[in-house]
Design a protein around this motif. Sequence first.
Motif, PDB file in Angstrom:
ATOM      1  N   GLU A 172      36.540  34.367  32.523  1.00  0.00           N
ATOM      2  CA  GLU A 172      36.243  34.515  33.950  1.00  0.00           C
ATOM      3  C   GLU A 172      37.126  35.586  34.572  1.00  0.00           C
ATOM      4  O   GLU A 172      36.662  36.399  35.370  1.00  0.00           O
ATOM      5  CB  GLU A 172      36.434  33.188  34.676  1.00  0.00           C
ATOM      6  CG  GLU A 172      35.384  32.164  34.365  1.00  0.00           C
ATOM      7  CD  GLU A 172      35.679  30.798  34.957  1.00  0.00           C
ATOM      8  OE1 GLU A 172      36.788  30.620  35.545  1.00  0.00           O
ATOM      9  OE2 GLU A 172      34.828  29.910  34.837  1.00  0.00           O
ATOM     10  N   GLU A 173      38.398  35.620  34.225  1.00  0.00           N
ATOM     11  CA  GLU A 173      39.306  36.628  34.753  1.00  0.00           C
ATOM     12  C   GLU A 173      38.906  38.024  34.263  1.00  0.00           C
ATOM     13  O   GLU A 173      38.990  39.005  34.992  1.00  0.00           O
ATOM     14  CB  GLU A 173      40.749  36.315  34.358  1.00  0.00           C
ATOM     15  CG  GLU A 173      41.337  35.131  35.079  1.00  0.00           C
ATOM     16  CD  GLU A 173      42.745  34.818  34.616  1.00  0.00           C
ATOM     17  OE1 GLU A 173      43.301  35.573  33.786  1.00  0.00           O
ATOM     18  OE2 GLU A 173      43.285  33.804  35.081  1.00  0.00           O
ATOM     19  N   SER A 174      38.449  38.100  33.021  1.00  0.00           N
ATOM     20  CA  SER A 174      38.026  39.370  32.465  1.00  0.00           C
ATOM     21  C   SER A 174      36.777  39.880  33.178  1.00  0.00           C
ATOM     22  O   SER A 174      36.651  41.072  33.478  1.00  0.00           O
ATOM     23  CB  SER A 174      37.754  39.220  30.978  1.00  0.00           C
ATOM     24  OG  SER A 174      37.232  40.398  30.430  1.00  0.00           O
ATOM     25  N   GLU A 175      35.841  38.996  33.486  1.00  0.00           N
ATOM     26  CA  GLU A 175      34.624  39.375  34.205  1.00  0.00           C
ATOM     27  C   GLU A 175      34.939  39.843  35.624  1.00  0.00           C
ATOM     28  O   GLU A 175      34.357  40.805  36.111  1.00  0.00           O
ATOM     29  CB  GLU A 175      33.644  38.203  34.242  1.00  0.00           C
ATOM     30  CG  GLU A 175      33.005  37.901  32.914  1.00  0.00           C
ATOM     31  CD  GLU A 175      32.120  36.664  32.964  1.00  0.00           C
ATOM     32  OE1 GLU A 175      31.958  36.062  34.058  1.00  0.00           O
ATOM     33  OE2 GLU A 175      31.614  36.269  31.901  1.00  0.00           O
ATOM     34  N   ARG A 176      35.883  39.151  36.275  1.00  0.00           N
ATOM     35  CA  ARG A 176      36.256  39.544  37.636  1.00  0.00           C
ATOM     36  C   ARG A 176      36.928  40.917  37.640  1.00  0.00           C
ATOM     37  O   ARG A 176      36.677  41.725  38.523  1.00  0.00           O
ATOM     38  CB  ARG A 176      37.215  38.523  38.238  1.00  0.00           C
ATOM     39  CG  ARG A 176      36.473  37.375  38.888  1.00  0.00           C
ATOM     40  CD  ARG A 176      37.429  36.509  39.660  1.00  0.00           C
ATOM     41  NE  ARG A 176      37.541  35.283  38.878  1.00  0.00           N
ATOM     42  CZ  ARG A 176      38.591  34.493  38.830  1.00  0.00           C
ATOM     43  NH1 ARG A 176      39.661  34.788  39.538  1.00  0.00           N
ATOM     44  NH2 ARG A 176      38.599  33.422  38.106  1.00  0.00           N
ATOM     45  N   SER A 177      37.780  41.182  36.652  1.00  0.00           N
ATOM     46  CA  SER A 177      38.464  42.472  36.631  1.00  0.00           C
ATOM     47  C   SER A 177      37.512  43.601  36.257  1.00  0.00           C
ATOM     48  O   SER A 177      37.653  44.714  36.731  1.00  0.00           O
ATOM     49  CB  SER A 177      39.645  42.444  35.686  1.00  0.00           C
ATOM     50  OG  SER A 177      39.184  42.265  34.350  1.00  0.00           O
ATOM     51  N   ASN A 178      36.512  43.322  35.445  1.00  0.00           N
ATOM     52  CA  ASN A 178      35.521  44.345  35.081  1.00  0.00           C
ATOM     53  C   ASN A 178      34.516  44.573  36.192  1.00  0.00           C
ATOM     54  O   ASN A 178      33.990  45.667  36.343  1.00  0.00           O
ATOM     55  CB  ASN A 178      34.768  43.962  33.804  1.00  0.00           C
ATOM     56  CG  ASN A 178      35.640  44.074  32.566  1.00  0.00           C
ATOM     57  OD1 ASN A 178      36.638  44.788  32.568  1.00  0.00           O
ATOM     58  ND2 ASN A 178      35.269  43.354  31.532  1.00  0.00           N
ATOM     59  N   GLY A 179      34.257  43.567  37.004  1.00  0.00           N
ATOM     60  CA  GLY A 179      33.310  43.677  38.103  1.00  0.00           C
ATOM     61  C   GLY A 179      33.829  44.459  39.274  1.00  0.00           C
ATOM     62  O   GLY A 179      33.098  44.999  40.071  1.00  0.00           O
ATOM     63  N   MET A 180      35.133  44.573  39.414  1.00  0.00           N
ATOM     64  CA  MET A 180      35.713  45.278  40.556  1.00  0.00           C
ATOM     65  C   MET A 180      35.784  46.721  40.353  1.00  0.00           C
ATOM     66  O   MET A 180      35.682  47.502  39.686  1.00  0.00           O
ATOM     67  CB  MET A 180      37.101  44.756  40.857  1.00  0.00           C
ATOM     68  CG  MET A 180      37.074  43.395  41.415  1.00  0.00           C
ATOM     69  SD  MET A 180      38.743  42.966  41.912  1.00  0.00           S
ATOM     70  CE  MET A 180      38.372  41.530  42.814  1.00  0.00           C
TER      71      MET A 180
END
Length: 94
Positions: free
Chosen positions: A86-94
């Motif tokens: 989830e943290e990886s997805e949030r950092s890639n989405g920004m």
Amino acid sequence: MRKRTKFKHFMFMLIALGMLIYAIPSISFNNGNGWVSLFSVVWVAFSLLVIAAHWHVILGVDEEKKKALERVRLLKLQQWQLTLSEESERSNGM
């Protein structure tokens, strides 16, 4: 646990129980003897502790605890992996 190991613990438990049953009639628990009474109580307590330890192994309580702890460890690992993804997805989405 292997059957042979459980059989060994069962035999040791029976031997300790036999020793306890054999010794009980000749053990003195009179208050007037002091050290003799103390030794008798400690000896019986130690014998019961040995019997309980072998019974604990025969019942397989440790195996059940290990399985439960392994399930908890796997659940925590899955939660940790989910949090990381989830943290990886949030950092890639920004």
